[in-house]
Scaffold this motif. Structure first.
Motif, short mmCIF file in Angstrom:
data_model
loop_
_atom_site.label_atom_id
_atom_site.label_comp_id
_atom_site.label_asym_id
_atom_site.label_seq_id
_atom_site.Cartn_x
_atom_site.Cartn_y
_atom_site.Cartn_z
N ILE A 1 0.86 -1.19 0.00
CA ILE A 1 0.00 0.00 0.00
C ILE A 1 0.89 1.23 0.00
CG2 ILE A 1 -1.63 1.36 1.39
CD1 ILE A 1 -2.97 -0.97 0.14
N ASN A 2 0.64 2.12 -0.95
CA ASN A 2 1.38 3.38 -0.97
C ASN A 2 0.58 4.47 -0.24
OD1 ASN A 2 -0.61 4.30 -2.78
ND2 ASN A 2 0.63 3.81 -4.57
N ARG B 1 -6.67 7.13 0.77
CA ARG B 1 -7.96 6.98 0.07
C ARG B 1 -8.89 5.95 0.70
NH1 ARG B 1 -10.58 9.13 -3.14
NH2 ARG B 1 -11.15 7.35 -4.38
N ILE B 2 -8.40 5.17 1.67
CA ILE B 2 -9.23 4.09 2.22
C ILE B 2 -10.51 4.64 2.85
CG2 ILE B 2 -7.97 3.99 4.43
CD1 ILE B 2 -9.60 1.01 2.55
N SER B 3 -10.47 5.79 3.44
CA SER B 3 -11.67 6.36 4.07
C SER B 3 -12.75 6.62 3.02
CB SER B 3 -11.35 7.67 4.79
OG SER B 3 -10.44 7.42 5.82
N SER B 4 -12.36 7.19 1.91
CA SER B 4 -13.31 7.47 0.83
C SER B 4 -13.92 6.18 0.30
CB SER B 4 -12.60 8.24 -0.28
OG SER B 4 -13.45 8.44 -1.37
N ILE C 1 -9.96 -4.03 8.16
CA ILE C 1 -11.32 -4.48 7.88
C ILE C 1 -11.48 -4.83 6.41
CG2 ILE C 1 -13.75 -3.76 7.79
CD1 ILE C 1 -13.09 -2.04 10.34
N ASP C 2 -10.98 -3.97 5.53
CA ASP C 2 -11.03 -4.25 4.10
C ASP C 2 -10.32 -5.56 3.79
OD1 ASP C 2 -11.67 -3.21 1.31
OD2 ASP C 2 -9.50 -3.53 1.16
N GLY C 3 -9.22 -5.80 4.46
CA GLY C 3 -8.48 -7.05 4.28
C GLY C 3 -9.28 -8.26 4.70
N TYR C 4 -10.01 -8.15 5.81
CA TYR C 4 -10.88 -9.26 6.25
C TYR C 4 -11.94 -9.55 5.19
CZ TYR C 4 -9.17 -8.01 10.99
OH TYR C 4 -8.42 -7.71 12.09
N LEU C 5 -12.50 -8.49 4.62
CA LEU C 5 -13.61 -8.64 3.68
C LEU C 5 -13.17 -9.12 2.30
CD1 LEU C 5 -15.64 -5.43 4.60
CD2 LEU C 5 -16.03 -7.78 5.38
N THR C 6 -11.94 -8.80 1.94
CA THR C 6 -11.45 -9.17 0.60
C THR C 6 -10.41 -10.28 0.65
OG1 THR C 6 -9.72 -7.47 0.65
CG2 THR C 6 -11.86 -6.83 -0.30
N ASP C 7 -10.16 -10.77 1.86
CA ASP C 7 -9.15 -11.82 2.07
C ASP C 7 -7.80 -11.36 1.52
OD1 ASP C 7 -8.40 -14.24 3.17
OD2 ASP C 7 -8.66 -15.33 1.28
N VAL D 1 -17.02 0.58 10.97
CA VAL D 1 -16.51 1.40 9.87
C VAL D 1 -17.13 2.80 9.94
CG1 VAL D 1 -16.53 1.75 7.36
CG2 VAL D 1 -15.90 -0.48 8.31
N LYS D 2 -18.42 2.87 10.12
CA LYS D 2 -19.08 4.19 10.21
C LYS D 2 -18.52 5.00 11.38
CE LYS D 2 -23.51 3.09 8.08
NZ LYS D 2 -24.97 3.03 8.31
N CYS D 3 -18.28 4.34 12.51
CA CYS D 3 -17.74 5.05 13.68
C CYS D 3 -16.31 5.52 13.41
CB CYS D 3 -17.79 4.15 14.91
SG CYS D 3 -19.47 3.90 15.54
N LEU D 4 -15.50 4.70 12.79
CA LEU D 4 -14.14 5.12 12.45
C LEU D 4 -14.14 6.32 11.52
CD1 LEU D 4 -12.53 1.59 11.93
CD2 LEU D 4 -11.90 3.24 13.73
N LEU D 5 -15.03 6.29 10.54
CA LEU D 5 -15.11 7.42 9.60
C LEU D 5 -15.58 8.69 10.30
CD1 LEU D 5 -16.63 5.48 6.57
CD2 LEU D 5 -14.29 6.38 6.75
N ARG D 6 -16.50 8.57 11.25
CA ARG D 6 -16.99 9.73 12.00
C ARG D 6 -15.87 10.28 12.88
NH1 ARG D 6 -18.26 13.78 11.38
NH2 ARG D 6 -18.73 15.04 13.17
#
Length: 182
Positions: free
Chosen positions: A5-6, A12-15, A69-75, A131-136
């Motif tokens: 990851i650069n 950009r992960i938040s977006s 979290i993204d890693g868990y969801l996309t393996d 995820v929503k809480c982290l973004l907030r």
């Protein structure tokens, strides 16, 4: 093999996650306080221990959590390499301890039979609120940093609820053990 990851993709992960999971509107935080409180209290405890764990490192920690979290969801396992520091890793661990069943064994136990942690659908359902809480939190940190400087967010949290947060390093957590309504 880990996916590198650069800085651009790190930032950009938040977006990407807000497009997928949505966000909490300003003023609706009270509806999400059950999880926001342990997230904020864990970060404040860690900031109290080491003030180098400032607002910038907190935003980086949020990005680390979102990538986890993204890693868990996309393996996918991400290689964050030079993006990691002692400070942002500590804050990320504190955040993950507040909700993540892969980091906090107690959370895993509470989830019990309500979620199949090997199911992408169950994981997406479970991680929607964190995820929503982290973004907030990220938006709040940005707001208070602009208003009150690099420690503005932590000063705000200390003023708002510092008296109700123990001066220890015990990490708090909160779990909604039932699945969200379909």
């Amino acid at each position: 093999m880990k996916k590198k990851i650069n800085r651009y993709n790190f930032d950009r992960i938040s977006s990407r996650m807000s497009q997928k999971f949505g966000t909490i509107k300003k003023g609706d935080e009270e509806d999400h306080a059950l999880l926001l409180f342990p997230m904020e209290s864990n970060m404040l405890k860690l900031h109290r221990e080491n003030e180098k764990r400032d607002s910038r490192r907190a935003i980086e920690a949020i990005h680390i959590c979102l990538l986890a979290i993204d890693g868990y969801l996309t393996d996918t396992e991400y290689d964050l390499g030079t993006l990691l520091s002692e400070e942002n890793e500590a804050l990320a661990k504190g955040l993950l301890m507040s909700f993540d069943p892969f980091t906090n064994e107690e959370v895993r136990e509470v989830l019990g039979e309500n979620y199949d942690l090997d199911s992408k659908e169950d994981l997406e359902s479970y991680f929607q609120e964190p995820v929503k809480c982290l973004l907030r939190l990220e938006k709040s940190i940005e707001t208070w940093s602009k208003a009150r400087g690099n420690d503005g967010y932590f000063n705000y949290v200390e003023d708002l609820m510092g008296d109700s947060i123990k001066r220890d390093l015990e990490m708090n957590y909160s779990v909604f053990a039932g699945k969200a309504a379909e």
